[in-house]
Design a protein around this motif. Structure first.
Motif, short mmCIF file in Angstrom:
data_model
loop_
_atom_site.label_atom_id
_atom_site.label_comp_id
_atom_site.label_asym_id
_atom_site.label_seq_id
_atom_site.Cartn_x
_atom_site.Cartn_y
_atom_site.Cartn_z
N ALA A 429 22.56 -2.53 -67.62
CA ALA A 429 22.27 -3.29 -67.83
C ALA A 429 21.28 -4.97 -67.04
O ALA A 429 20.82 -5.08 -68.06
N VAL A 430 22.75 -5.28 -66.77
CA VAL A 430 22.36 -6.08 -66.10
C VAL A 430 21.51 -6.05 -64.79
O VAL A 430 20.39 -6.56 -64.32
N MET A 431 21.15 -5.13 -64.23
CA MET A 431 19.75 -4.32 -63.22
C MET A 431 18.70 -5.12 -64.33
O MET A 431 17.63 -5.14 -63.41
N GLN A 432 18.54 -4.07 -65.74
CA GLN A 432 17.00 -3.88 -66.42
C GLN A 432 17.09 -5.33 -67.08
O GLN A 432 16.05 -6.11 -66.88
N LEU A 433 18.35 -6.30 -67.25
CA LEU A 433 17.84 -7.52 -67.44
C LEU A 433 16.87 -8.26 -66.95
O LEU A 433 16.25 -8.85 -66.73
N SER A 434 17.80 -7.99 -65.61
CA SER A 434 17.26 -8.51 -64.28
C SER A 434 15.39 -8.58 -63.70
O SER A 434 14.87 -10.02 -64.09
N LEU A 435 15.37 -7.28 -63.95
CA LEU A 435 14.32 -6.87 -63.57
C LEU A 435 13.54 -7.22 -65.01
O LEU A 435 12.22 -7.77 -64.59
N PHE A 436 13.29 -7.76 -65.57
CA PHE A 436 12.82 -7.77 -67.04
C PHE A 436 12.60 -9.63 -67.05
O PHE A 436 11.57 -9.65 -67.40
N LEU A 437 13.64 -10.48 -66.37
CA LEU A 437 12.76 -11.60 -66.33
C LEU A 437 12.41 -12.14 -64.88
O LEU A 437 11.49 -12.51 -64.74
N MET A 438 12.81 -11.37 -63.81
CA MET A 438 12.49 -10.90 -62.07
C MET A 438 10.73 -10.81 -62.36
O MET A 438 9.56 -11.57 -61.97
N ARG A 439 10.41 -9.93 -62.75
CA ARG A 439 9.57 -9.04 -62.53
C ARG A 439 7.80 -8.62 -63.53
O ARG A 439 7.22 -8.85 -63.54
N HIS A 440 8.93 -9.09 -64.98
CA HIS A 440 8.29 -9.06 -66.14
C HIS A 440 7.90 -10.80 -66.75
O HIS A 440 7.84 -10.37 -68.15
#
Length: 525
Positions: A429-440
């Motif tokens: 969950a933390v990984m996906q949220l970080s990707l959503f914020l950083m990459r998207h």
């Protein structure tokens, strides 16, 4: 997938914004406590300490003074991240021989270790590890806070004097665990009506009932007046050790007196899209950083993740969990939710705290210390009872944990603090949220509403029911994939909370299906 729930109901939870700071917590009452500290001029660490202590009153089955965890601290002025580590450890007098294997298969709680006779590593005073939360808060206060310690403890004292308000959600949590809670008379008195069923307010919502937390209030008052040292070397320590030993545990006053929290450097991951600071060593942080590194060369298209993105996430989590389970000895059941709470704080200056604290299982050891009013952890269950393993049970040993709070920075100058509860589900969950914020480039609210998948080292993927068929079909090419709803209980996914500092504006958000969780902005006055 078939269930009994509506397919047309839509659940949303708007993010909160403020120039003056935001607290995002799994209980709105604790978030209000932290926000009031910010409004009174306190910084993020001040608010985090007050929020942490309030959560132990308002969400007692998740954390409390007998918990452990860690706090990520982002210093806006120096652009530096530090970690206050207050994980649990085994008592020095613990004897692994006191936890003999029964030969009856695996245990029934979070970890599929070999079953121990009488579940001595899972329930009861024999499962209690040395708690670190108070030491961690004390160290954070001495190092980074601006408010007086007593001012930060007082709100929790007042909440405990009032008693936690019961409702349908608290009844759900206690009712689902009533059988094990009834085994300890003090825990049954604390949480159960006549020792049998949940204490709950009237069904008409007019009659309100509260838990009796007067003993806990007295303990918090001592902590307020005597400082955090009282938990480890003063009156609280004496009573706590006495109660644990009276119930068969080995934790002693010397175990408490020798415990020390520490400030350490974070585990770091960076690429052109930003930097992620994660908790180090015996947490989920190193595995999270490993998973992120496996995605460094992947292409992330558009403002929303597509099927290829979710496939890349699934592959990275699969590989990183495989490495973790082999080298670190963590074999938690992917289906177990854990008993953890996470909250995040950002103040007006952009300082951020990302804090996870836990009793481990839901209701911890299911044992209550009658002299202190503390529901006790079952941190001994973190250890493998079989000898000769990387994480085997041993005296004085630090516990291997799954929590993984993070601080992140984005390429366009934003900073965020995110974490979650949910056992092994936390990491993905933390990984996906970080990707959503950083990459998207999503806003915090967009990221928290974006569907997620869960892959926690098991042999299947759980995918949000709202993900398109195209995504599901691509995931099924990776491994068996089942659709699962986000809803209140049980959680198929982790329960996150996060904040973001976007130049002059702060924002906060919590899991959209969490009925108690919310973000609260500091008063603008």
């Amino acid at each position: 997938m078939q269930d009994n729930f509506s397919t047309t109901q839509l659940v949303t939870k708007p993010g909160v914004q403020s120039e003056h700071g935001v607290v995002a917590s799994q209980h709105i009452g604790a978030a209000r406590v932290g926000a009031s500290i910010l409004a009174d001029g306190g910084n993020a660490v001040d608010a985090a300490i007050a929020t942490s202590l309030a959560l132990g009153v308002l969400e007692p089955w998740m954390s409390g003074l007998a918990a452990g965890g860690c706090m990520m601290v982002w210093h806006a002025k120096t652009q530096r991240c530090q970690v206050v580590n207050f994980g649990m450890r085994a008592p020095e007098s613990l004897n692994p021989a006191d936890y003999p294997l029964s030969g009856k298969g695996v245990a029934s709680d979070l970890f599929p270790w070999q079953h121990v006779v009488d579940d001595r590593n899972v329930m009861g005073a024999t499962a209690v590890a040395v708690p670190g939360l108070v030491a961690g808060l004390g160290l954070a206060h001495a190092s980074f806070a601006t408010k007086h310690w007593a001012d930060l403890v007082t709100p929790a004292v007042n909440l405990a004097r009032q008693g936690m308000l019961t409702d349908w959600y608290s009844a759900l949590m206690t009712g689902a665990n009533a059988k094990s809670l009834a085994n300890d008379p003090d825990t049954a008195h604390y949480f159960l009506d006549e020792g049998k069923w949940p204490i709950v307010s009237g069904w008409t919502a007019v009659e309100q009932r509260r838990l009796d937390q007067s003993v806990l209030a007295n303990t918090l008052a001592i902590l307020r007046d005597d400082g955090p040292e009282a938990f480890y070397k003063g009156r609280i320590a004496r009573e706590l050790a006495k109660d644990i030993q009276a119930k068969g545990g080995c934790l002693s006053e010397s175990d408490l007196a020798s415990y020390q929290a520490e400030i350490v450097e974070p585990t770091l991951w960076s690429d052109p899209w930003g930097t992620l600071y994660a908790a180090p060593t015996l947490t989920g942080g190193p595995t999270l950083v490993r998973a992120m590194s496996l995605l460094s060369d992947q292409v992330f298209n558009g403002n929303r993740p597509d099927a290829a993105t979710y496939v890349n996430i699934a592959n990275a989590l699969t590989q990183s969990f495989s490495e973790r389970l082999t080298s670190m000895g963590d074999h938690e059941s992917a289906d177990a939710p854990g008993c953890t709470t996470h909250f995040s704080v950002v103040d007006r200056e952009g300082n951020i705290c990302s804090v996870t604290q836990t009793l481990l299982s839901i209701f911890g050891s299911r044992v209550t210390s009658p002299s202190t009013g503390l529901l006790l952890n079952n941190g001994i269950m973190w250890f493998d009872p079989e000898p000769g393993k990387p994480n085997s049970l041993a005296p004085g040993k630090r516990c291997l944990t799954n929590y993984s709070p993070v601080i992140g920075t984005t390429v366009d100058g934003k900073q965020f603090g995110v974490g979650a509860s949910g056992g092994r589900k936390i990491l993905g969950a933390v990984m996906q949220l970080s990707l959503f914020l950083m990459r998207h480039g999503m806003t915090l609210s967009e990221a928290f509403h974006q569907p997620r998948i869960d892959i926690s080292g098991g042999k299947q993927i759980l995918a949000d029911l709202t993900l398109p068929d195209e995504v599901i079909n691509e995931l099924r090419a990776v491994m068996p994939t089942n659709r699962a709803r986000r809803h209140v209980y049980p959680y198929a996914y982790a329960c996150p909370a996060g904040v973001m500092h976007n130049h002059a504006m702060n924002s906060g958000c919590t899991e959209i299906y969490s009925p108690w969780g919310d973000a609260v902005a500091a008063d603008h006055s």
